[in-house]
Motif scaffolding. Structure first.
Motif, mmCIF file in Angstrom:
data_model
loop_
_atom_site.group_PDB
_atom_site.id
_atom_site.type_symbol
_atom_site.label_atom_id
_atom_site.label_comp_id
_atom_site.label_asym_id
_atom_site.label_seq_id
_atom_site.Cartn_x
_atom_site.Cartn_y
_atom_site.Cartn_z
ATOM 1 N N LEU A 216 -1.898 34.226 24.244
ATOM 2 C CA LEU A 216 -1.104 34.019 25.448
ATOM 3 C C LEU A 216 -1.201 35.255 26.329
ATOM 4 N N ARG B 147 0.108 37.995 21.957
ATOM 5 C CA ARG B 147 0.532 37.906 23.356
ATOM 6 C C ARG B 147 0.153 39.201 24.068
ATOM 7 N N ILE C 295 5.135 26.724 29.455
ATOM 8 C CA ILE C 295 5.027 27.106 28.051
ATOM 9 C C ILE C 295 5.387 25.973 27.095
#
Length: 573
Positions: free
Chosen positions: A430, A465, A417
């Motif tokens: 993500l 995400r 990351i």
């Protein structure tokens, strides 16, 4: 007038078994405590020094005991499995079903007529309610209460929420590592669970909206003397409930669950409430689905200006009028029929509840958000659904199209990351897989992935995400969770690749990626993701993986759905 007591099956009679049961339990109790006239009340107590949010529950149990004695019952402390959210590895959720199963068996196996359920930390109230629902003897919840607000450098600290915020500020270089660590001393002020509208506070609200607490109990701070007074009152109440045989199945109806969903939306509650409500409903044989969350929560305004969606904390909510004052603002949305443990409908308690601070409980005509119930998204990336909490998201990201950056496991995500060479921009999506009920196992709270450090340093504070994981109720961000089926169960999340274009449209409830069904059939899982899936060979983890269901049905074990009633062993045949 008391019904024939369940405990009489142990204590009545003059044979050897009844003699043994009575003799071993006298221990100085009054002579008439086992004569069949006094309800035997178990206080299911999740106090544990390793569950820091529940450490004070032994004191609470003493107040319950006094209330039981005062009402003519006989109380017993029954320690049950306790789960500390911050302590248990790999995740407390792995053990929720085990705790519920152990509690259920102990409730059924012992000579008790009623239950007082003492919980606080995230998984304890869900496990207690799942167990009590399966046994279905009179039961009432005592929520342990939130802690008082801590302060750091003159600013209030929200448990959990400010951990995420301060850690990202440290990673962005906005505060020093030493400053971040210094705040640790101020985060936890005293007894009680997290003081944000995280999962613990949400589940207390859920218990109250389901009708399973004395109305007005949820949100009472752990350090407030009124919590002990209400605990004493609960001890008295459970004796009355045994006398009229008012059971969980009488209280928790389908409409009660719909009321709980409305309450969660109004307070901006945790996404974890979804898997817990689905599991509790499953124990009662109630057909609750993700569609019910979307329908019941639709149009409900968020009126609790509390972290992580707002700015205040739980003791602010209490001084502003409390949970009932907030729910009174949306009384018209509640189903009027469901009763509470008192026998009166919940809606009877939703009047004459003034709001004393409308910056904390905001007016209905000027809500924190107009329509922010938990939204259920579907599409070719989540055929059985995924959820998002719009109140905790960045509004501009609720409709978004961007390329996926895929991580095959938590370890993969943590390793890459912050890699300066990671091909990622603020428009990227993500994606983390392998973190569902079977994948990790236990569905850990990692869905709110940290943002790439190089983006943090350029001022980015939120990104879309997506994962099959959960996230802490104290967390925030545009985070899509509980993708079902999970990757480890062969869901489409297993086949998404970095660079695939993902579409998120919360208003239209869409979560998809630009891969045709034909192409999807040609794809295989990456060796890295398959290697990362949990593969236990023994013990609870093995039983869990073999039998856990998906998030869209509550992630309970398949053989625990429904209840077996109060009968013991061969009696149930």
């Amino acid at each position: 007038m008391l019904n024939h007591l369940r405990s009489a099956g142990w204590y009545e009679g003059s044979d050897r078994n009844a003699y043994i049961h009575r003799a071993w339990m006298r221990r100085g109790n009054p002579e008439d405590s086992l004569d069949g006239s006094k309800p035997q009340i178990a206080i299911a107590n999740t106090a544990s020094d390793l569950t820091p949010c529940n450490m004070h529950l032994n004191e609470v149990a003493d107040s319950v005991k006094n209330g039981v004695w005062a009402a003519g019952g006989v109380p017993y402390n029954l320690p049950v499995v306790s789960l500390g959210e911050t302590q248990v590895k790999p995740t407390a959720m792995l053990w929720r079903n085990m705790a519920a199963m152990a509690m259920e068996e102990m409730f059924r196996a012992n000579p008790i007529d009623g239950l007082v359920l003492l919980g606080g930390c995230d998984k304890t109230i869900p496990a207690l309610l799942m167990a009590a629902a399966s046994v279905d003897i009179p039961a009432v919840v005592v929520p342990g209460g939130p802690m008082l607000t801590g302060h750091f450098r003159g600013e209030a600290l929200g448990c959990g929420t400010d951990v995420w915020r301060l850690s990202e500020e440290a990673r962005a270089g906005k505060i020093t590592g030493a400053q971040f660590l210094a705040s640790e001393q101020s985060m936890i002020r005293g007894k009680g669970h997290c003081n944000t509208m995280g999962t613990a506070s949400t589940m207390a609200v859920v218990a109250e909206a389901l009708g399973m607490t004395i109305p007005g109990f949820a949100g009472t701070p752990a350090a407030d003397a009124r919590l002990l007074s209400l605990s004493h009152e609960t001890g008295r109440l459970i004796v009355d409930m045994v006398g009229i045989d008012r059971k969980p199945s009488d209280i928790m109806t389908k409409e009660s669950f719909l009321n709980a969903i409305i309450a969660v939306a109004a307070v901006g509650g945790s996404t974890n409430s979804v898997v817990h409500l689905l599991a509790i409903a499953g124990r009662l044989g109630i057909d609750l689905t993700l569609d019910d969350f979307d329908a019941a929560g639709a149009g409900v305004p968020v009126m609790a200006n509390l972290q992580p969606s707002g700015v205040f904390l739980m003791d602010d909510l209490y001084r502003a009028g409390g949970v009932l004052a907030l729910l009174t603002q949306v009384k018209d949305l509640f189903h009027p029929e469901p009763i509470t443990v008192t026998g009166r409908p919940l809606v009877d308690y939703l009047s004459d509840r003034p709001v004393y601070d409308d910056t904390v409980i905001v007016p209905r005509d000027a809500p924190l958000m107009d329509d922010a119930g938990i939204a259920v998204l579907r599409g070719n990336l989540a055929p059985r659904g995924a959820i998002i909490k719009p109140a905790a998201a960045t509004p501009a990201l609720l409709q978004h199209v961007g390329p996926a950056v895929v991580f095959d496991s938590i370890e993969d995500m943590r390793e890459r990351i912050d890699d300066p060479d990671l091909d990622v921009t603020a428009d990227s999506v993500l994606v983390l897989r392998g973190c569902g009920p079977r994948g990790y196992p236990g569905m850990p709270e990692v869905g709110n992935m940290p943002l790439p450090q190089k983006l943090l340093q350029h001022g980015v504070r939120d990104m879309v995400r997506i994962s099959d994981a959960r996230m802490s109720g104290t967390a925030y961000g545009t985070v899509i969770l509980h993708v079902a089926p999970e990757a480890a169960a062969g869901g489409p999340l297993a086949f998404i690749r970095t660079g695939d274009i993902v579409t998120i449209d919360v208003e239209n409830r869409v979560l998809s990626f630009d891969v045709t069904d034909d192409e999807l059939q040609t794809r295989s899982q990456t060796p890295a993701s398959e290697a990362a899936y949990a593969a236990p060979v023994r013990g609870w983890a093995k039983l869990y993986i073999d039998h856990v269901m998906q998030a869209d049905t509550g992630a309970d074990l398949d053989f625990l759905v429904g209840g077996s009633g109060e009968k013991v062993g061969r009696e149930s045949h």
